[in-house]
Design an enzyme around this catalytic site. Structure first.
Site, PDB file in Angstrom:
ATOM      1  N   HIS A 157       0.778  -1.279   0.197  1.00  0.00           N
ATOM      2  CA  HIS A 157      -0.078   0.005   0.047  1.00  0.00           C
ATOM      3  C   HIS A 157       0.837   1.361   0.086  1.00  0.00           C
ATOM      4  O   HIS A 157       0.524   2.430   0.560  1.00  0.00           O
ATOM      5  CB  HIS A 157      -0.953  -0.096   1.013  1.00  0.00           C
ATOM      6  CG  HIS A 157      -1.844  -1.322   1.399  1.00  0.00           C
ATOM      7  ND1 HIS A 157      -2.800  -1.402   1.007  1.00  0.00           N
ATOM      8  CD2 HIS A 157      -1.388  -2.441   2.054  1.00  0.00           C
ATOM      9  CE1 HIS A 157      -3.175  -2.731   1.272  1.00  0.00           C
ATOM     10  NE2 HIS A 157      -2.318  -3.290   2.129  1.00  0.00           N
ATOM     11  N   SER A 278      14.606  21.879 -16.305  1.00  0.00           N
ATOM     12  CA  SER A 278      13.613  22.673 -16.684  1.00  0.00           C
ATOM     13  C   SER A 278      14.104  24.045 -17.255  1.00  0.00           C
ATOM     14  O   SER A 278      15.174  24.646 -16.865  1.00  0.00           O
ATOM     15  CB  SER A 278      12.909  22.900 -15.372  1.00  0.00           C
ATOM     16  OG  SER A 278      12.071  24.139 -15.532  1.00  0.00           O
ATOM     17  N   LYS A 284      16.045  22.258 -11.252  1.00  0.00           N
ATOM     18  CA  LYS A 284      15.347  20.666 -11.817  1.00  0.00           C
ATOM     19  C   LYS A 284      16.192  19.836 -12.450  1.00  0.00           C
ATOM     20  O   LYS A 284      17.115  20.047 -13.338  1.00  0.00           O
ATOM     21  CB  LYS A 284      14.015  21.128 -12.431  1.00  0.00           C
ATOM     22  CG  LYS A 284      13.030  21.847 -11.923  1.00  0.00           C
ATOM     23  CD  LYS A 284      12.202  20.799 -11.010  1.00  0.00           C
ATOM     24  CE  LYS A 284      11.124  20.377 -11.970  1.00  0.00           C
ATOM     25  NZ  LYS A 284      10.103  19.428 -11.408  1.00  0.00           N
ATOM     26  N   GLU A 291       9.716   8.660 -17.078  1.00  0.00           N
ATOM     27  CA  GLU A 291       8.452   9.224 -17.322  1.00  0.00           C
ATOM     28  C   GLU A 291       7.930   8.924 -18.624  1.00  0.00           C
ATOM     29  O   GLU A 291       6.665   8.498 -19.101  1.00  0.00           O
ATOM     30  CB  GLU A 291       8.335  10.629 -17.257  1.00  0.00           C
ATOM     31  CG  GLU A 291       8.530  10.953 -15.894  1.00  0.00           C
ATOM     32  CD  GLU A 291       8.873  12.620 -15.690  1.00  0.00           C
ATOM     33  OE1 GLU A 291       7.855  13.216 -15.171  1.00  0.00           O
ATOM     34  OE2 GLU A 291       9.786  13.162 -16.348  1.00  0.00           O
ATOM     35  N   GLN A 323      -5.308  -3.786 -43.680  1.00  0.00           N
ATOM     36  CA  GLN A 323      -3.877  -2.889 -44.088  1.00  0.00           C
ATOM     37  C   GLN A 323      -3.593  -2.193 -43.050  1.00  0.00           C
ATOM     38  O   GLN A 323      -2.459  -1.577 -42.771  1.00  0.00           O
ATOM     39  CB  GLN A 323      -4.333  -2.230 -45.434  1.00  0.00           C
ATOM     40  CG  GLN A 323      -3.155  -1.043 -45.817  1.00  0.00           C
ATOM     41  CD  GLN A 323      -3.167  -0.618 -47.198  1.00  0.00           C
ATOM     42  OE1 GLN A 323      -3.398  -1.471 -48.288  1.00  0.00           O
ATOM     43  NE2 GLN A 323      -3.835   0.593 -47.185  1.00  0.00           N
TER      44      GLN A 323
HETATM   45  N1  ARG Z   1      -1.457  -3.370 -48.838  1.00  0.00           N
HETATM   46  C1  ARG Z   1      -2.418  -4.563 -48.626  1.00  0.00           C
HETATM   47  C2  ARG Z   1      -2.306  -4.851 -47.098  1.00  0.00           C
HETATM   48  O1  ARG Z   1      -1.581  -4.275 -46.384  1.00  0.00           O
HETATM   49  C3  ARG Z   1      -1.980  -5.625 -49.400  1.00  0.00           C
HETATM   50  C4  ARG Z   1      -2.994  -6.763 -49.573  1.00  0.00           C
HETATM   51  C5  ARG Z   1      -3.860  -6.156 -50.777  1.00  0.00           C
HETATM   52  N2  ARG Z   1      -4.643  -7.102 -51.150  1.00  0.00           N
HETATM   53  C6  ARG Z   1      -6.080  -6.737 -51.682  1.00  0.00           C
HETATM   54  N3  ARG Z   1      -6.654  -7.665 -52.036  1.00  0.00           N
HETATM   55  N4  ARG Z   1      -6.177  -5.440 -52.265  1.00  0.00           N
HETATM   56  O2  ARG Z   1      -3.349  -5.603 -46.578  1.00  0.00           O
END
Ligand code: ARG
Length: 446
Positions: A157, A278, A284, A291, A323
């Site tokens: 604690h 600082s 400081k 941090e 993606q």
């Molecule tokens: N740039 C795409 C990704 O990172 C690659 C795969 C794209 N595939 C597609 N069917 N458009 O996921």
């Protein structure tokens, strides 16, 4: 010849704004070495299956080598219109080796290609994380060894509880980071699976030997289901989950370093090279490194949550949403690496104020449990002893003294069992030395 690698069925050009919006090249360009290595293995697989000739394979492999060098040397033009790293490399290969480049994408799709690239990337990075964590664990052991004779107050604690060796405290973090390392080792097994040949989602009609590709790329296993291979990202989630837990450990250690270096504690001093001043307060010296590590913990949690949320409602198989997995993954991989590396450098340079820590361990009745143990040793039950010592503490507080500063006569008021030997019994080194239960703070255990 159309401009894009996929625009045969399109009658209109893609709008510039859509190109910019869908492009991921700013982020996935760092996958290029894996993309090229994967393509080289794919060429060899195609040649082995008789889908392209050995000559064609050599031409492609040699062309891919040229492209790789260009990217490595920064002689490569990235363009949003080419979407991602896969298209960039294939387009450049076409310029370099001519029409034979159009055979490279036989029996694969970008869906299995990107899964392969990310798995290769993460396999490398996970190995690096494991090795960095091993170094961090060694650093903690070395630090614990250097400070073997330092005694500090142990807290519960955030209140003084019982004295412990500073080394014991450090070795607690060693245990945490060792478990983190083991978690990454465990994850590595599931990252190390080869997805290429899953093609778009259903597998391919070409007679490729996927196990041969896996051997070339040093994968231990081949994904047994093509739809799973292109659509899951649980291996990314696992890395991010383990990274998040590891950051929790870093954040707690950081918090302690920040507290310990405050004027209220004054246990340690963060080396000048790892602190800043600082702009307004000349006195400081701020513990910026711990941090920031504590602060960056939040961004790693956020990355885990981003990918969890990204994946949660996606129907099988590939969806373009995925993606978006790369930015959080790359960011967390880099953040974790930076945090481990800076700690490896900072920890050995932390100055420890042994006297101050001992002094802090000497106030606040850290010997109360031991006084109760003393009475138990003389035949009293623990609960009764607890009550006696509680009363003694109450009186000591009134007098502004510690338990060991009360006279034998005063102590005897609480129990006639107390004798002269009590003072040596509750001496600091004796208290530490008695905690010999497995995992306790006694020197020989630590
Ligand atoms: N740039 C795409 C990704 O990172 C690659 C795969 C794209 N595939 C597609 N069917 N458009 O996921």
């Amino acid at each position: 010849m159309s401009e894009k690698l996929w625009d045969g069925r399109f009658s209109e050009k893609t709008s510039r704004s859509v190109e910019r919006f869908t492009s991921s090249i700013d982020i996935d360009n760092r996958l290029y070495p894996y993309d090229i290595e994967g393509s080289i293995a794919h060429c060899k697989t195609l040649a082995k299956a008789g889908i392209i000739t050995e000559d064609e394979s050599s031409t492609l492999v040699q062309g891919l080598g040229v492209v790789k060098r260009e990217i490595a040397h920064g002689d490569f033009l990235f363009d949003d219109a080419l979407e991602d790293i896969h298209m960039h490399i294939e387009t450049r290969l076409l310029q370099e080796v001519g029409k034979v480049a159009q055979k490279l994408h036989t029996a694969r799709s970008r869906n299995d290609q990107v899964a392969l690239d990310v798995r290769m990337f993460l396999r490398d990075k996970t190995r690096q994380t494991i090795s960095n964590l091993t170094t961090l664990c060694r650093t903690l052991i070395d630090m614990a060894r250097v400070h073997m004779d330092v005694i500090m107050p142990g807290y519960t604690h955030l209140q003084h509880a019982q004295p412990v060796l500073f080394s014991h405290h450090l070795m607690a973090y060693y245990e945490m980071f060792k478990r983190d390392r083991d978690r990454f080792r465990d994850a590595l097994e599931r990252i190390d699976v080869m997805p290429l040949g899953a093609a778009a989602l259903a597998g391919t009609t070409y007679p490729i030997d996927r196990h041969y590709t896996a051997r070339l790329l040093e994968f231990s296993r081949v994904s047994p289901n093509s739809m799973d291979a292109v659509s899951d990202r649980d291996f990314i989630l696992e890395y991010l989950a383990h990274a998040s837990i590891c950051m929790v450990h870093f954040s707690r250690l950081s918090e302690e370093i920040i507290l310990w270096s405050s004027s209220e504690f004054n246990f340690i001093e963060v080396p000048d090279a790892f602190a800043t001043g600082s702009s307004i307060m000349p006195q400081k010296k701020n513990p910026d490194v711990p941090e920031l590590v504590r602060g960056k913990t939040g961004s790693v949690f956020g990355d885990l949550l981003s990918v969890l949320t990204l994946m949660k409602s996606l129907p099988l198989a590939y969806n373009r949403d995925m993606q978006e997995d790369k930015l959080p993954l790359f960011r967390s991989v880099d953040t974790l690496r930076n945090c481990i590396e800076i700690y490896i450098r900072m920890l050995p340079n932390i100055q420890v104020d042994k006297e101050r820590m001992l002094q802090a361990a000497s106030v606040g009745f850290l010997n109360a449990t031991d006084l109760a143990d003393y009475l138990v040793g003389k035949g009293m039950t623990f609960r009764k002893a607890h009550g006696c010592v509680g009363k003694a503490v109450g009186m000591a507080i009134q007098q502004g003294k510690e338990l060991n500063e009360l006279s034998l006569k005063e102590l005897k008021n609480f129990s006639s069992l107390i004798e002269e030997d009590v003072f040596s019994f509750i001496a600091m080194d004796r208290m530490i030395g008695r905690r010999t239960s497995f995992g306790g703070t006694a020197n020989q255990n630590v």
